[in-house]
Enzyme design. Structure first.
Site, PDB file in Angstrom:
ATOM      1  CG  ASP A 223      -1.869   1.102   1.339  1.00 10.94           C
ATOM      2  OD1 ASP A 223      -2.360   1.554   0.285  1.00 10.94           O
ATOM      3  OD2 ASP A 223      -2.117   1.561   2.470  1.00 10.94           O
ATOM      4  CD  GLU A 464      -0.420  -6.081   7.303  1.00 11.29           C
ATOM      5  OE1 GLU A 464      -0.902  -6.062   6.153  1.00 11.29           O
ATOM      6  OE2 GLU A 464      -0.783  -5.300   8.195  1.00 11.29           O
ATOM      7  CE1 TYR A 517      -4.598   0.354   9.984  1.00 12.38           C
ATOM      8  CE2 TYR A 517      -3.688  -1.832   9.658  1.00 12.38           C
ATOM      9  CZ  TYR A 517      -3.527  -0.461   9.720  1.00 12.38           C
ATOM     10  OH  TYR A 517      -2.284   0.100   9.527  1.00 12.38           O
ATOM     11  CD  GLU A 553       0.945  -1.429   9.614  1.00 19.05           C
ATOM     12  OE1 GLU A 553      -0.196  -1.358   9.096  1.00 19.05           O
ATOM     13  OE2 GLU A 553       1.929  -1.875   9.018  1.00 19.05           O
TER      14      GLU A 553
HETATM   15  C1  BDP Z   1      -1.509  -2.410   6.787  1.00 15.33           C
HETATM   16  C2  BDP Z   1      -0.229  -2.363   5.972  1.00 15.33           C
HETATM   17  C3  BDP Z   1       0.138  -0.932   5.577  1.00 15.33           C
HETATM   18  C4  BDP Z   1      -1.068  -0.235   5.012  1.00 15.33           C
HETATM   19  C5  BDP Z   1      -2.158  -0.218   6.058  1.00 15.33           C
HETATM   20  C6  BDP Z   1      -3.428   0.489   5.568  1.00 15.33           C
HETATM   21  O1  BDP Z   1       0.831  -2.942   6.691  1.00 15.33           O
HETATM   22  O2  BDP Z   1       1.207  -0.960   4.654  1.00 15.33           O
HETATM   23  O3  BDP Z   1      -0.793   1.052   4.540  1.00 15.33           O
HETATM   24  O4  BDP Z   1      -2.508  -1.548   6.321  1.00 15.33           O
HETATM   25  O5  BDP Z   1      -4.245  -0.179   4.961  1.00 15.33           O
HETATM   26  O6  BDP Z   1      -2.087  -3.646   6.785  1.00 15.33           O
HETATM   27  O7  BDP Z   1      -3.553   1.680   5.767  1.00 15.33           O
END
Ligand code: BDP
Length: 652
Positions: A223, A464, A517, A553
């Site tokens: 991404d 990932e 997320y 993250e």
């Molecule tokens: C994570 C990835 C990261 C993405 C992020 C996203 O590690 O590189 O930019 O998601 O979706 O899973 O913002």
């Protein structure tokens, strides 16, 4: 020679990996074959000036041409490297360092795939040429992705991989025609394949009713925009012929006494005497030793501490390596040394035997116009923003950052999780031996470059990957064991998002780095599920592996200036509320096994175009221009509070 025999247990056969050798171009129009590269036949010390060494930067404007021929191969067919680039076609001025993508108004250059050619002429100082005892080296800090370098039409090196330095000794070459300026040509190709890191594929669209002849796209599974070009400084530097080629240090301490164990390798001659002197920050003598390996004892040691964990963070000694060679001038190289230890228990991450809590960010090397190009104003601004926020750490998501950044981290006490470009490994074909052997070489190159930075506290071998795929287990076991063998002083991790990783890989990592997320990619808009889902997630990880956990993250996109209350996705309020819900859970687990939180992301950054991204990823707490969104203030308040609660030097 770095090529690995990879025993593929799963397939029951042994295969010889061609490490970083023949870059396998995609089938079809982009095909070109290269010679074999020998990447690890020496050290990779950061170029430095001393009484015995000089550095000449070649940054500025270079001549540039993208090879727009259908097979992208015209430059090789017509040997553009043999003559001046202006003699074989039109050129434009291209700044170095910078990605070339956002420099012009030409959309085809922005999205170009294939070979681009850079060239510049340079005058080499006469004394570098006349003095046979001087070694002249051409070094490229990084160029994305595959590079071939010629000097005066002769190939001097090639390199695979976009984020690590490479160099070639060119002394004899420049002495051939001493009065002529030296013409440096660098061809760079950004094509990604199943075996590159990160991987990618070229897809030809053969339906002639929908696409013109030869139409192709590059598919990627990561991404961020695949910026390309010469991203870091190009230098010429000198060393004496007999020279210090590499230095490794490992540090320890007991009570008030520090220990620096060192190893020095010298190239170019024998009968060397090595004098090692350690000096403190004020230049006062601390300890000395002789010989190519040994130890230095430091009485009343001043340890290297992270920012906000000590009133005097980032303390660096200087280790001067002075080499005298029989009938040669000798050499001198000074390495900054921070004395500190790293240990990991089942529940804690320890720096100097004290629990360390990561309150930090994930970054990208990314900015307007420059793309991924090295830029001091941006770097210093980012450090100032990080300090303003109360950040004590960051992860080099998703590739190694410039060495100058790590040097700043050493000096400021910012702790780094150093990640290799193993991102987007999602296709089962990218788990084959060719990929693995290249990945092993990249780890060799990364550890060789960054091993002496006290700020680097952990290696991350990937982000990932599709770890649920059957070959992944062998792949990551090999990779992690290899990295641990390269460096026995630092923990190793790979960053995971998949719940499937709870059954794979886990036993091999020293620290669980988990991305999630919740209420963003799943259960969209439902902030209320975060407490339950996040704590279940942590409990499951910990129950299974009994390792400390870092939230590597988490985050939400926010379009700056977009507001809604009650919060809705993409508003600044939603980003804030999501972070707040995560923080509540972090605070519950903090005194158990939870050792850090790294927001995704420090700043907005560019991605490929697609329906999920509105001119890039907007999960930054700062905009791409480094202006704060509301979340920056929320995080600032939290990080300074955390610094007060967790960062104090605890009494013994
Ligand atoms: C994570 C990835 C990261 C993405 C992020 C996203 O590690 O590189 O930019 O998601 O979706 O899973 O913002």
């Amino acid at each position: 020679m770095a090529s690995y025999i990879v025993a593929t247990a799963a397939l029951g056969r042994t295969d010889r990996g061609e490490a970083a050798g023949h870059w396998r171009a995609p089938p079809g129009p982009l095909t070109t074959m290269f010679g074999t590269v020998l990447p690890l036949d020496g050290g990779m010390l950061f170029p430095q000036e001393s009484s015995f060494r000089e550095v000449k930067e070649l940054n500025g404007l270079w001549d540039f041409r993208a090879d727009g021929s259908p097979n992208r191969n015209e430059g090789f067919e017509k040997a553009w490297y043999k003559r001046r680039l202006t003699e074989t076609g039109p050129v434009i001025e291209m700044p170095v360092p910078a990605s070339y993508n956002d420099i012009t108004q030409d959309p085809t250059l922005r999205d170009f795939i294939g070979w681009v050619w850079y060239e510049r002429e340079v005058f080499v100082p006469a004394r570098w040429i006349s003095d046979e005892g001087t070694r002249v080296v051409l070094r490229v800090g990084s160029a994305h992705y595959y590079s071939i370098v010629w000097v005066n039409g002769e190939k001097v090196t090639e390199h695979e991989g976009g984020h690590l330095p490479f160099e070639a000794e060119i002394s004899s070459l420049i002495r051939k025609e001493p009065t002529k300026p030296c013409r440096i040509t660098i061809a760079v190709n950004n094509t990604l394949t199943l075996e590159t890191l990160p991987p990618g594929t070229i897809q030809y669209m053969n339906d002639s009713s929908r696409y013109p002849d030869g139409f192709f796209v590059q598919n990627i599974d990561f991404d961020f925009f695949n910026y390309a070009g010469i991203h870091r400084s190009v230098l010429l530097y000198t060393t004496p012929k007999v020279h210090v080629d590499d230095i490794s240090v490992e540090t320890n301490f007991m009570d008030n006494t520090g220990l620096v164990r060192y190893k020095v390798s010298v190239q170019g001659g024998f009968n060397n005497t090595l004098n090692i002197t350690l000096m403190d920050k004020d230049g006062h003598f601390v300890a000395s030793s002789t010989g190519s390996s040994g130890g230095l004892k430091v009485v009343d040691v001043k340890l290297w501490w992270p920012y906000l964990m000590h009133e005097n963070p980032g303390y660096l000694y200087s280790m001067k390596v002075r080499q005298h060679a029989h009938r040669h001038v000798g050499d001198e190289y000074t390495l900054p040394v921070g004395i500190r230890t790293i240990n990991v228990t089942n529940t804690q991450f320890l720096i100097n035997n004290k629990p360390f809590y990561f309150h930090g960010v994930n970054k990208h090397e990314d900015s307007d116009i420059r793309g991924r190009g090295f830029d001091w104003p941006l770097i210093v601004k980012d450090f100032n923003l990080m300090k303003w926020l109360g950040v004590n750490s960051f992860r080099t998501s998703h590739y190694p950052y410039a060495e100058e950044i790590l040097q700043m981290c050493d000096r400021h006490g910012i702790v780094v999780i150093d990640e290799c470009p193993g991102v987007g490994i999602k296709d089962i074909r990218s788990f084959r031996n060719a990929s693995l052997s290249h990945h092993l070489v990249v780890m060799d190159e990364l550890v060789r470059r960054d091993k002496n930075h006290p700020s680097v506290v952990m290696w991350s071998v990937a982000n990932e990957p599709a770890s649920e795929m059957p070959p992944a287990e062998f792949y990551f076991k090999t990779l992690i064991e290899h990295t641990k063998a390269l460096d026995q002083t630092r923990p190793v991790t790979y960053v995971t998002i998949a719940a499937a990783d709870m059954d794979k890989g886990g036993p091999y990592v020293d620290v669980v780095c988990a991305n999630s997320y919740f209420a963003w990619y799943f259960d969209q808009g439902r902030l209320d599920i975060i407490p339950l889902q996040l704590s279940t997630h942590f409990e499951n990880w910990y129950r299974k592996y009994q390792r400390p956990i870092i939230q590597s993250e988490y985050g939400a996109d926010a379009v700056p200036g977009l507001h809604m209350d009650p919060p809705m996705m993409f508003t600044e309020e939603y980003q804030n509320a999501l972070l707040q819900s995560y923080h509540d859970v972090f605070d519950q687990k903090r005194n158990q096994y939870f050792v850090g939180e790294l927001i995704w992301n420090f700043a907005d950054f560019m991605t490929s175009q697609g329906i999920y991204r509105v001119v890039g990823n907007k999960k930054g707490i700062f905009t791409r221009q480094r202006q704060p969104k509301a979340a920056a203030f929320l995080l600032r308040k939290r990080y300074w509070r955390l610094a007060n609660e967790t960062g104090r030097l605890l009494p013994d």
